[in-house]
Design an enzyme around this catalytic site. Structure first.
Site, PDB file in Angstrom:
ATOM      1  N   LEU A   8       0.836  -1.186   0.000  1.00 63.74           N
ATOM      2  CA  LEU A   8       0.000   0.000   0.000  1.00 63.74           C
ATOM      3  C   LEU A   8       0.883   1.252   0.000  1.00 63.74           C
ATOM      4  CD1 LEU A   8      -2.826  -1.039   2.487  1.00 63.74           C
ATOM      5  CD2 LEU A   8      -2.491  -1.625   0.075  1.00 63.74           C
ATOM      6  N   ALA A   9       0.715   2.070  -1.045  1.00 62.86           N
ATOM      7  CA  ALA A   9       1.590   3.236  -1.224  1.00 62.86           C
ATOM      8  C   ALA A   9       0.820   4.419  -1.771  1.00 62.86           C
ATOM      9  CB  ALA A   9       2.728   2.863  -2.168  1.00 62.86           C
ATOM     10  N   GLY A  11      -0.939   6.810   0.101  1.00 63.63           N
ATOM     11  CA  GLY A  11      -1.159   7.934   0.998  1.00 63.63           C
ATOM     12  C   GLY A  11      -0.379   9.181   0.607  1.00 63.63           C
ATOM     13  N   ARG A  15       1.377  15.105   6.877  1.00 63.58           N
ATOM     14  CA  ARG A  15       2.274  15.599   7.928  1.00 63.58           C
ATOM     15  C   ARG A  15       3.723  15.710   7.449  1.00 63.58           C
ATOM     16  NH1 ARG A  15       1.323  11.546  12.587  1.00 63.58           N
ATOM     17  NH2 ARG A  15       3.077  12.695  13.504  1.00 63.58           N
ATOM     18  N   TYR A 103       3.124  -2.367   3.838  1.00 60.63           N
ATOM     19  CA  TYR A 103       2.925  -0.928   3.776  1.00 60.63           C
ATOM     20  C   TYR A 103       4.200  -0.260   3.283  1.00 60.63           C
ATOM     21  CZ  TYR A 103      -1.469  -1.533   6.233  1.00 60.63           C
ATOM     22  OH  TYR A 103      -2.748  -1.901   6.562  1.00 60.63           O
ATOM     23  N   GLY A 104       4.043   0.662   2.332  1.00 59.64           N
ATOM     24  CA  GLY A 104       5.206   1.316   1.756  1.00 59.64           C
ATOM     25  C   GLY A 104       5.899   2.301   2.670  1.00 59.64           C
ATOM     26  N   ASN A 226       5.460   9.037   9.374  1.00 62.47           N
ATOM     27  CA  ASN A 226       4.350   9.920   9.043  1.00 62.47           C
ATOM     28  C   ASN A 226       4.735  11.391   9.040  1.00 62.47           C
ATOM     29  OD1 ASN A 226       2.121   7.922   8.879  1.00 62.47           O
ATOM     30  ND2 ASN A 226       2.684   7.558  11.006  1.00 62.47           N
ATOM     31  N   ARG A 315      32.933   8.652  -7.524  1.00 63.22           N
ATOM     32  CA  ARG A 315      31.621   8.743  -8.153  1.00 63.22           C
ATOM     33  C   ARG A 315      31.298   7.454  -8.916  1.00 63.22           C
ATOM     34  NH1 ARG A 315      31.784  13.973 -11.658  1.00 63.22           N
ATOM     35  NH2 ARG A 315      29.677  13.229 -12.178  1.00 63.22           N
ATOM     36  N   TYR A 369      34.996  16.096 -21.406  1.00 61.87           N
ATOM     37  CA  TYR A 369      33.683  16.542 -21.906  1.00 61.87           C
ATOM     38  C   TYR A 369      33.866  17.707 -22.869  1.00 61.87           C
ATOM     39  CZ  TYR A 369      28.752  18.032 -21.649  1.00 61.87           C
ATOM     40  OH  TYR A 369      27.455  18.379 -21.942  1.00 61.87           O
TER      41      TYR A 369
END
Length: 451
Positions: A8-9, A11, A15, A103-104, A226, A315, A369
């Protein structure tokens, strides 16, 4: 038994006070959704379904980056957790097996806990994941009768005796998919919020004569995010756990609290990490390396015995062979540094190969570059690149070759050759004093005019 994950993702995460969907906020440089999907992979799922809503396109892009086989379904209206799970019905219409609901925004679930839930499913029709809460607060309580879960009661509806129960609901469930969708079709929204609650599945299952149980996990695994404060707390939890794991595996950290690790950092034993080092994603450091203070590594591989830093940056695509030295204020990008080679001071090596035992002098730059394309520099073994050399790619420097300090290399240097390109130096007697007098007078005129 085949398994399908439903994560479930959808929401918004009000907050969080953010334009970014809540599940995409990072912990250890990976989204919370990626953490949840990584935990679920332990079950080798046949299907992974992500239920998206707010910021669905961003969620979809993240899912495709993580797992191209995962499927995203939409929850257009936010009508509760049962409604969210039901959005996977069509995607799993022909699936035969168990559905596991995650839940995500719960990033710390462990693979062992999911496996425990699946094992319990072999003995019960519906399995709920619970935890013993240090402070149960307003969590829903799991009402048990031996191994049987009788019901989940919300705090506001609980009696004083029930509120004293510390076994709480995490929200995660496992059930045969067909059974689960049948139960979901019977969930009603006759409550103050007008929402369809997933917790209602427990009583509905028992009313159907199905067996329901709960298994327990550590409370830290159920930590939900949250708010920004929760996110910071979750980052601290992850880092503390990851540092402890490394110390136990034989990695030395002089000031562990100053070292920050990514979700997938791999470090071999007997490596020493000095203070204030940051590891980005996709870093592997083999045993016996030294990572010195204030270095930043991402997307790179550091071999046994290599020394990096202080104040170095590796990098993506940086590949360091054994016993290489990358020194202070050196940046390596998409470059292979062969065994025993040294880049010790104030240099940039990008899109390049540096041969075995080659020495790169201070201030060397690979000019890779041209404004449109990247070009490679190839430097052979045992070469000596003098300080302040500019290597204008594409260019090759052969084995045992040298470049003089201050040289701009624009064409290939043959093996054992010396490359030298400097503007001839001319000294003008007394010219410095005259020039300084002229500039001093000019500054005085400008200063007076400004007043």
């Amino acid at each position: 038994m085949s398994t399908a994950l439903i994560i479930l993702a959808a929401g918004k995460g009000t907050r969080m006070n953010s334009d970014l969907p809540k599940v995409l906020h990072p912990i250890a440089q990976a989204s919370m959704l990626e953490h949840a999907m990584a935990a679920g992979r332990a079950l080798n799922p046949e299907h992974t379904i992500i239920v998206a809503g707010h910021g669905a396109e961003a969620v979809r892009a993240e899912v495709e980056k993580i797992d191209e086989t995962a499927q995203v379904v939409m929850q257009e209206e936010q009508l509760g957790t049962a409604h969210a799970v039901d959005q996977a019905r069509e995607a799993l219409s022909s699936f035969k097996g168990d559905a596991v609901i995650l839940y995500g925004d719960t990033p710390f679930l462990q693979a062992e806990t999911l496996e425990h839930m699946v094992e319990a499913r072999a003995k019960a029709d519906l399995v709920v994941l619970g935890f013993e809460a240090a402070d149960p607060g307003r969590y829903g309580r799991l009402i048990m009768e031996g191994d049987s879960l009788e019901k989940i009661i919300e705090y506001k509806d609980a009696s004083e005796d029930q509120r004293a129960i510390r076994f709480c609901n995490s929200g995660l469930m496992a059930c045969d998919a067909a059974v689960m969708f049948d139960l979901l079709s019977k969930v009603e929204n006759k409550n103050a919020s007008g929402e369809y609650y997933l917790t209602d599945l427990v009583e509905l299952a028992r009313a159907e004569g199905l067996s329901v149980t709960a298994v327990s996990c550590d409370e830290a695994e159920t930590l939900g995010v949250n708010s920004r404060a929760d996110l910071a707390a979750a980052e601290a939890v992850f880092q503390a756990r990851a540092r402890t794991d490394l110390l136990e595996m034989g990695v030395t950290m002089m000031a562990p609290e100053t070292v920050f690790l990514a979700f997938d950092t791999v470090i071999g034993r007997d490596t020493v990490i000095e203070p204030n080092v940051v590891f980005g994603p996709d870093v592997t450091v083999e045993s016996g390396a030294l990572i010195r203070a204030f270095s930043h590594l991402e997307g790179c591989h550091v071999s046994r015995g290599a020394k990096v830093g202080p104040y170095a940056r590796l990098r993506p695509g940086a590949e360091l062979a054994e016993n290489t030295h990358i020194g202070n204020f050196v940046e390596i990008k998409n470059a292979e540094i062969a065994a025993g080679a040294k880049v010790n001071h104030l240099s940039y090596i990008g899109d390049a190969s540096v041969g075995e035992a080659t020495n790169i002098g201070a201030g060397t730059i690979t000019c890779n570059y041209d404004g449109f394309m990247k070009h490679r520099t190839e430097i052979g073994p045992r070469a000596f690149i003098g300080s302040n050399t500019l290597l204008v790619a594409p260019v090759t420097v052969g084995r045992d070759a040298m470049t003089a300090s201050g040289t701009v290399v624009t064409k290939n240097v043959e093996a054992e050759a010396l490359a030298l390109s400097r503007v001839p130096q001319t000294n003008k007697a007394g010219r410095a004093a005259k020039l300084m007098d002229m500039l001093r007078a000019k500054k005085a005129r400008l200063t007076k005019g400004a007043k």
